[in-house]
Design an enzyme around this catalytic site. Structure first.
Site, short mmCIF file in Angstrom:
data_model
loop_
_atom_site.label_atom_id
_atom_site.label_comp_id
_atom_site.label_asym_id
_atom_site.label_seq_id
_atom_site.Cartn_x
_atom_site.Cartn_y
_atom_site.Cartn_z
N GLY A 44 0.81 -1.22 0.00
CA GLY A 44 0.00 0.00 0.00
C GLY A 44 0.84 1.26 0.00
O GLY A 44 0.54 2.23 -0.70
N CYS A 45 1.90 1.25 0.78
CA CYS A 45 2.77 2.44 0.88
C CYS A 45 3.53 2.66 -0.42
O CYS A 45 3.73 3.81 -0.84
CB CYS A 45 3.72 2.29 2.06
N THR A 46 3.92 1.60 -1.07
CA THR A 46 4.60 1.71 -2.37
C THR A 46 3.63 2.25 -3.42
O THR A 46 3.98 3.16 -4.18
CB THR A 46 5.18 0.35 -2.80
N ALA A 49 3.16 6.03 -2.73
CA ALA A 49 4.35 6.81 -3.11
C ALA A 49 4.50 6.87 -4.63
O ALA A 49 4.82 7.93 -5.19
CB ALA A 49 5.60 6.20 -2.48
#
Length: 152
Positions: A44-46, A49
């Site tokens: 999710g964070c990738t 970003a």
């Protein structure tokens, strides 16, 4: 105290992943996307970003600057930045001061387990340092467009 739209954004005085000093005051006159995310190099964070990275030039043209913040350390941020070619600063907030100032460190539930962690949230700060918009339901795969569609 929970932050709300119209509040003055808490001050940020820190260093980014490369050791450069960064202050929210440095961005006066621009809208700033301050996004808080749980962990470098997770799905999710990738996605979040990379959505901001892929739309970086459009966001710049619309007057936005971007700062990412998580509790990961600088070494992790550098690796994440280099792996995904991220063009914006990431702040390693290992002491959780900024996370607590913005109210995004707290109890979370994941797969039936409760723990303390970063609650994924994005604040858009206006040119005068006030909170213009808060996203607490972040569309990680299309976050840049989510921001652009709600802020004209």
């Amino acid at each position: 105290m929970k932050l709300k739209v119209g509040d003055k954004a808490p001050s940020i005085e820190a260093t980014d992943q490369f050791g450069n000093k960064i202050s929210l005051h440095d961005f006066a006159g621009s809208k700033v996307i301050v996004y808080f995310y749980p962990k470098d190099d997770t799905p999710g964070c990738t996605a979040e970003a990379c959505s901001l990275r892929d739309n970086y030039n459009i966001l710049l043209e619309k007057g936005f600057k971007i700062i990412g913040v998580s509790a990961d350390n600088a070494k992790s941020h550098v690796k994440f930045t280099e792996k995904y070619n991220l063009p914006f600063p990431l702040i390693p907030d290992t002491d959780k001061k900024i996370l607590n100032d913005y109210g995004v460190w707290g109890r979370k539930k994941f797969m039936g387990r409760e723990f303390d962690g970063v609650i994924r949230t994005t604040f858009v700060v206006d040119e005068t340092g006030s909170i213009l918009k808060i996203f607490d339901k972040v569309d990680t795969k299309d976050h840049a467009n989510q921001i652009l569609s709600e802020i004209k």
